[in-house]
Write an enzyme that holds these catalytic residues in place. Structure first.
Site, PDB file in Angstrom:
ATOM      1  N   LEU A  37      29.539  37.087  22.788  1.00  0.00           N
ATOM      2  CA  LEU A  37      28.270  37.391  23.479  1.00  0.00           C
ATOM      3  C   LEU A  37      27.797  36.230  24.355  1.00  0.00           C
ATOM      4  O   LEU A  37      26.596  36.004  24.503  1.00  0.00           O
ATOM      5  CB  LEU A  37      27.168  37.800  22.475  1.00  0.00           C
ATOM      6  CG  LEU A  37      27.483  39.013  21.593  1.00  0.00           C
ATOM      7  CD1 LEU A  37      26.319  39.302  20.652  1.00  0.00           C
ATOM      8  CD2 LEU A  37      27.789  40.249  22.444  1.00  0.00           C
ATOM      9  N   ALA A  65      38.484  39.004  26.930  1.00  0.00           N
ATOM     10  CA  ALA A  65      37.520  37.909  26.733  1.00  0.00           C
ATOM     11  C   ALA A  65      37.855  36.713  27.614  1.00  0.00           C
ATOM     12  O   ALA A  65      38.742  35.928  27.277  1.00  0.00           O
ATOM     13  CB  ALA A  65      37.512  37.490  25.264  1.00  0.00           C
ATOM     14  N   TYR A  74      40.623  30.039  38.321  1.00  0.00           N
ATOM     15  CA  TYR A  74      40.493  31.337  37.653  1.00  0.00           C
ATOM     16  C   TYR A  74      41.837  32.080  37.694  1.00  0.00           C
ATOM     17  O   TYR A  74      42.370  32.492  36.658  1.00  0.00           O
ATOM     18  CB  TYR A  74      39.387  32.162  38.331  1.00  0.00           C
ATOM     19  CG  TYR A  74      39.379  33.605  37.901  1.00  0.00           C
ATOM     20  CD1 TYR A  74      38.907  33.978  36.655  1.00  0.00           C
ATOM     21  CD2 TYR A  74      39.869  34.606  38.753  1.00  0.00           C
ATOM     22  CE1 TYR A  74      38.923  35.295  36.250  1.00  0.00           C
ATOM     23  CE2 TYR A  74      39.879  35.928  38.354  1.00  0.00           C
ATOM     24  CZ  TYR A  74      39.408  36.267  37.094  1.00  0.00           C
ATOM     25  OH  TYR A  74      39.444  37.585  36.700  1.00  0.00           O
ATOM     26  N   ASN A  94      39.746  45.148  42.705  1.00  0.00           N
ATOM     27  CA  ASN A  94      38.284  45.011  42.521  1.00  0.00           C
ATOM     28  C   ASN A  94      37.730  46.103  41.621  1.00  0.00           C
ATOM     29  O   ASN A  94      37.521  47.244  42.081  1.00  0.00           O
ATOM     30  CB  ASN A  94      37.593  45.006  43.884  1.00  0.00           C
ATOM     31  CG  ASN A  94      37.869  43.727  44.646  1.00  0.00           C
ATOM     32  OD1 ASN A  94      39.013  43.409  44.932  1.00  0.00           O
ATOM     33  ND2 ASN A  94      36.833  42.978  44.950  1.00  0.00           N
ATOM     34  N   HIS A 141      29.286  39.828  42.522  1.00  0.00           N
ATOM     35  CA  HIS A 141      30.167  40.868  43.050  1.00  0.00           C
ATOM     36  C   HIS A 141      29.446  41.765  44.051  1.00  0.00           C
ATOM     37  O   HIS A 141      28.257  42.046  43.912  1.00  0.00           O
ATOM     38  CB  HIS A 141      30.744  41.698  41.900  1.00  0.00           C
ATOM     39  CG  HIS A 141      31.641  40.885  41.021  1.00  0.00           C
ATOM     40  ND1 HIS A 141      31.181  40.260  39.902  1.00  0.00           N
ATOM     41  CD2 HIS A 141      32.941  40.566  41.149  1.00  0.00           C
ATOM     42  CE1 HIS A 141      32.173  39.586  39.345  1.00  0.00           C
ATOM     43  NE2 HIS A 141      33.259  39.748  40.089  1.00  0.00           N
TER      44      HIS A 141
END
Ligand code: UFG
Length: 323
Positions: A33, A74, A141, A170, A187
């Site tokens: 979370l 995750a 990334y 995307n 985004h």
């Protein structure tokens, strides 16, 4: 199947869990979370709060669940942030994910499906992009996602862990109950919708001087439920390796802005801004391998359907998850 979903409280994870549950599968969500939301966990799923940095926690969760398959969503997802704080990305998206990989091997998980990205290709030379395109990431990334794909390939070869890495283009749109609500949002589609809702003054267009028909960047928007379908097929398939997931259609930033105007029936200001560093002019997927190998059949073919589903979700959840 009983499916263990790491990162099931995030955008794509939550939509995927709803899809899996609707298909009659049992789902256990493991999520720290940090960027996900407790409200985004389907009430039909089991929820285990934990962080991938904690080997004992992830191992115990997998041992207790004894899943028939595992999906790994995750990860941190901000390309821009990864340029400012690369170690944050290598630490979480690679080092912490090793714990998941080890726990999956220790517990003989039958299949691991990994959420990868078109960012592994960097600035691809050929469009549409197939899996044979060289992988040359241009940010931490994309590099971290590629590193984890390669780790999975070695775990498969040396430890027999079956895996499939799905390289999304995307991701967009919403499921029945869950949608896109990143903190912070970067985004395009949710940002344009915030402008339509009057939550932001205007939408910025990053670059109108690209070598494309209207001068703005072209992307391949793929519905999140089509991604979900591919994850289930990948879990059920014997295929091990990496596959692209996209619609095969390209839409410019200006086309997305116009589609949001049309679907929402609202007008808003648009501001022209300089190019955003690192944006390729065109990214369109060749997903023929996923269709052929997995039998994947995307159901949401038009940008209008994708934008409509995202808009409908926002209308039903005007405050996102923070209510
Ligand atoms: N854009 C704008 N204005 C904005 C936001 C975005 O013009 O306010 C433009 C971008 O410059 C880009 C397009 O809209 O041309 C789409 O941008 P997004 O940030 O929505 O998505 P990206 O294509 O940059 O990134 C997506 C995923 C990443 C993944 C990447 C793979 O979000 O996780 O594709 O290349 F790494």
């Amino acid at each position: 199947m009983h499916i263990f979903v790491a990162g099931g409280a995030g955008y794509i994870g939550s939509c995927c869990c709803e899809y899996l549950l609707d298909q009659g599968h049992q789902v256990s969500v493991f999520d720290a979370l940090l960027t996900g939301y407790r409200q985004a966990v389907d009430p039909r799923a089991e929820f285990i709060e934990g962080n991938l940095s904690d080997y004992a926690a992830i191992e115990a969760a997998i041992r207790k669940t004894r899943p028939d398959g595992l999906i790994h969503f995750a990860a941190f997802i901000e390309v821009g942030e990864s340029m400012l704080d690369p170690l944050k990305y290598f630490r979480n998206n690679v080092a912490n994910a090793l714990n998941l990989c080890q726990a999956a091997v220790e517990n003989q998980v039958p299949k691991l499906v990994f959420s990868s990205t078109a960012a592994v290709y960097g600035m691809p030379e050929s469009i549409p992009v197939s899996e044979t395109e060289p992988t040359v990431p241009i940010n931490p990334y994309g590099e971290a996602k590629l590193m984890f794909e390669r780790i999975l390939a070695w775990q498969h070869r040396l430890k027999g862990l079956p895996y499939c890495a799905l390289r999304y283009f995307n991701a967009a749109g919403a499921s029945r109950s869950y949608g896109e609500a990143h903190r912070p949002e970067s985004h395009l589609i949710p940002l344009v919708m915030e402008a339509a809702e009057g939550k932001r003054e205007c939408i910025s267009i990053f670059g109108e001087d690209y070598n494309t028909p209207d001068g703005t960047c072209i992307r391949d928007y793929i519905h999140v439920l089509d991604l979900a379908q591919a994850h289930l097929l990948a879990l059920q398939s014997d295929f091990c390796g990496s596959l692209n997931l996209g619609s095969g259609l390209g839409h410019s930033v200006k086309e997305v802005v116009e589609m949001v105007r049309q679907v929402s029936g609202r007008d808003f200001a648009v501001r022209s801004q300089p190019r955003r560093p690192g944006d390729p002019a065109r990214l369109i997927a060749d997903s023929s391998a996923a269709k052929r190998i997995l039998g994947w059949k995307p159901a949401y073919e038009s940008l209008e359907q994708i934008v409509q589903s995202a808009w409908d979700w926002r209308c039903k959840n005007p405050k996102g998850y923070s209510h």
